[in-house]
Design a protein around this motif. Sequence first.
Motif, mmCIF file in Angstrom:
data_model
loop_
_atom_site.group_PDB
_atom_site.id
_atom_site.type_symbol
_atom_site.label_atom_id
_atom_site.label_comp_id
_atom_site.label_asym_id
_atom_site.label_seq_id
_atom_site.Cartn_x
_atom_site.Cartn_y
_atom_site.Cartn_z
ATOM 1 N N ASP A 14 38.312 48.362 51.162
ATOM 2 C CA ASP A 14 38.922 49.687 51.175
ATOM 3 C C ASP A 14 39.069 50.222 52.592
ATOM 4 O OD1 ASP A 14 36.206 49.946 51.476
ATOM 5 O OD2 ASP A 14 35.957 51.550 50.010
ATOM 6 N N GLU A 15 38.119 49.857 53.488
ATOM 7 C CA GLU A 15 38.235 50.263 54.890
ATOM 8 C C GLU A 15 39.390 49.518 55.559
ATOM 9 O OE1 GLU A 15 38.011 51.909 58.533
ATOM 10 O OE2 GLU A 15 37.092 52.613 56.670
ATOM 11 N N MET A 16 39.552 48.221 55.229
ATOM 12 C CA MET A 16 40.683 47.466 55.748
ATOM 13 C C MET A 16 41.993 48.090 55.273
ATOM 14 S SD MET A 16 41.863 43.532 54.991
ATOM 15 C CE MET A 16 42.323 43.996 53.315
ATOM 16 N N CYS A 17 42.034 48.495 54.015
ATOM 17 C CA CYS A 17 43.225 49.149 53.464
ATOM 18 C C CYS A 17 43.536 50.426 54.236
ATOM 19 C CB CYS A 17 43.001 49.463 51.986
ATOM 20 S SG CYS A 17 44.334 50.404 51.208
ATOM 21 N N ASN A 18 42.497 51.188 54.543
ATOM 22 C CA ASN A 18 42.668 52.434 55.297
ATOM 23 C C ASN A 18 43.261 52.156 56.680
ATOM 24 O OD1 ASN A 18 42.318 55.302 55.718
ATOM 25 N ND2 ASN A 18 40.573 54.805 57.024
ATOM 26 N N LEU A 72 43.804 46.437 45.547
ATOM 27 C CA LEU A 72 42.373 46.181 45.718
ATOM 28 C C LEU A 72 41.777 45.619 44.433
ATOM 29 C CD1 LEU A 72 41.268 49.373 47.699
ATOM 30 C CD2 LEU A 72 41.706 47.089 48.607
ATOM 31 N N LEU A 73 40.910 44.614 44.578
ATOM 32 C CA LEU A 73 40.177 44.022 43.462
ATOM 33 C C LEU A 73 38.700 44.346 43.628
ATOM 34 C CD1 LEU A 73 41.660 40.411 43.458
ATOM 35 C CD2 LEU A 73 42.172 42.203 41.813
ATOM 36 N N THR A 74 38.039 44.702 42.548
ATOM 37 C CA THR A 74 36.615 44.983 42.667
ATOM 38 C C THR A 74 35.921 44.948 41.325
ATOM 39 O OG1 THR A 74 34.973 46.551 43.503
ATOM 40 C CG2 THR A 74 36.903 47.471 42.408
ATOM 41 N N ALA A 75 34.619 44.678 41.373
ATOM 42 C CA ALA A 75 33.798 44.715 40.167
ATOM 43 C C ALA A 75 33.306 46.137 39.918
ATOM 44 C CB ALA A 75 32.615 43.763 40.316
ATOM 45 N N LYS A 76 33.514 47.026 40.892
ATOM 46 C CA LYS A 76 33.109 48.428 40.739
ATOM 47 C C LYS A 76 34.178 49.176 39.936
ATOM 48 C CE LYS A 76 31.655 50.451 44.507
ATOM 49 N NZ LYS A 76 31.668 50.914 45.913
ATOM 50 N N THR A 77 33.841 49.520 38.702
ATOM 51 C CA THR A 77 34.828 50.148 37.827
ATOM 52 C C THR A 77 34.581 51.639 37.626
ATOM 53 O OG1 THR A 77 33.517 49.503 35.885
ATOM 54 C CG2 THR A 77 35.271 48.001 36.592
ATOM 55 N N PHE A 78 33.652 52.194 38.411
ATOM 56 C CA PHE A 78 33.397 53.619 38.262
ATOM 57 C C PHE A 78 34.616 54.438 38.675
ATOM 58 C CE2 PHE A 78 29.168 51.748 39.268
ATOM 59 C CZ PHE A 78 28.584 51.962 38.030
ATOM 60 N N ARG A 79 34.822 55.534 37.981
ATOM 61 C CA ARG A 79 35.990 56.383 38.234
ATOM 62 C C ARG A 79 36.034 56.843 39.680
ATOM 63 N NH1 ARG A 79 36.692 61.964 37.775
ATOM 64 N NH2 ARG A 79 38.828 62.620 37.278
ATOM 65 N N LYS A 124 42.238 55.963 49.970
ATOM 66 C CA LYS A 124 42.334 55.226 51.235
ATOM 67 C C LYS A 124 43.654 54.489 51.359
ATOM 68 C CE LYS A 124 37.466 54.890 52.365
ATOM 69 N NZ LYS A 124 36.338 54.037 52.782
ATOM 70 N N GLY A 125 44.575 54.778 50.440
ATOM 71 C CA GLY A 125 45.934 54.270 50.581
ATOM 72 C C GLY A 125 46.298 53.105 49.700
ATOM 73 N N ALA A 126 45.374 52.640 48.839
ATOM 74 C CA ALA A 126 45.680 51.487 47.985
ATOM 75 C C ALA A 126 46.850 51.826 47.062
ATOM 76 C CB ALA A 126 44.458 51.104 47.163
ATOM 77 N N ASP A 127 47.752 50.857 46.890
ATOM 78 C CA ASP A 127 48.897 51.056 46.000
ATOM 79 C C ASP A 127 48.536 50.786 44.554
ATOM 80 O OD1 ASP A 127 51.501 51.328 47.874
ATOM 81 O OD2 ASP A 127 50.048 49.978 48.801
#
Length: 431
Positions: free
Chosen positions: A225-229, A244-251, A260-263
């Motif tokens: 997410d920092e790279m995306c920023n 972005l892909l992640t195992a973190k599914t929290f809202r 942070k700009g992810a599409d």
Amino acid sequence: FQPLCQQQQKTLQTSNIDCRLGVWADTKLLNRILTNLLSNALKYTPAGGKISIRAKAEADKVKIIVSDTGIGISPKEQKKLFTSFFRASNAISSGTPGIGLGLLQAKRLATLLKGDIKVSSVVNQGSEFTLILNKATITNSAASVATPAMERPVTMEAPILCDSDKDTLLIVEDNDELRLYMRRIFEPIYCVIDKSNAQEALEYMETQYPSLVLSDIMMPGMQGDEMCNRIKSNPATSGIPVILLTAKTFRTSIIEGLHKGADDYIAKPFDIDILKAKIQTQIENRKRLRQYYTQIALRHDLPTSKTIEEMPTIQSSMPNSADSAFVEKATQIVKENISNFEFDIDQLCRDMAMCRTLFHERLKALTGHTPQDFIRIIRLEQAAALLQQGIPVTDVSIQTGFVNSKYFSTLFKKYFGVQPSRYTGQRMNTG
């Protein structure tokens, strides 16, 4: 693996191998398969346990057997071992990290070698994985075991020669298994570049302009997410879509990533077809914007603030202001040098304060044209405008930077479908 076994208080046993025994294989692929099998054996064998590797010949086959005294796998779950993201229930409950792609990769690599992998296991007693390969005849030396060039499979680490017509997909993932899995999935569709960390990805984008970035969030060092920023904060790269892909599914995590700009944002484990569709949609939306950016270059006056409103076909994909400014500036520089015979790509890059490679990649991504075609098209469009004013062909050729009027006429006819002397403003062909 010996030092690791000693460190974890496990025993690694090996057997002597007949030096005359050869197999049809690729060294790197074979190394990757055996590394995976030994890693799994080490991972799921408790302290005090044993791991062994041996090889034996049977008829026209050679079997390399990796066995352990680990936690084992139930008969029911053995049938699912070689599928995407599958992990045995006791492997999950053991708390040992993994994503369930290693054995799938090993199986596919074995298939590339025209071989196979079989498993035999008993819960709480251990597992035995057998890699089956085709026997080869040794002649003078071990070097002769190598597969003939026409038959040798391409390794996963071989340099990729990308088709220039393919869109470039940059995959950033620190997990080797998952990164190679996604690379294999997307290589038939895109020119795939993969990096194991965010810093390498950002360095790549200093000279290249990928069509889309697909990145994990949880990575060592700089996170996704920092790279995306950083990508979105840099005017030179802000128009590149990022998923972005992640195992973190929290809202809250999803919202933070989007801020942070992810599409787009996709949770692991993901459906590969959904991921394919999302990537394709993002890239297609970018392609729709090419119409807008190309019209910037072809307008005889630079666009006004109402330009976007005049183009309803791309309202779903609003232009990036930095990309618009980039194309406008490049267009303006070309027009200011329209009659300069010596004006070329190198001067355009200098005036844009960009290296030639990055300028080429970004311009091609935004307009669909190489810098050389971009300059030529603007000159031809300006020539058409001058011809409509009744200016003679020879004068138009000089005023738009073409030294040779015959060459100018050839290019003009190829672009507009008619000789400049007969041009009336109605295009027959704008290819």
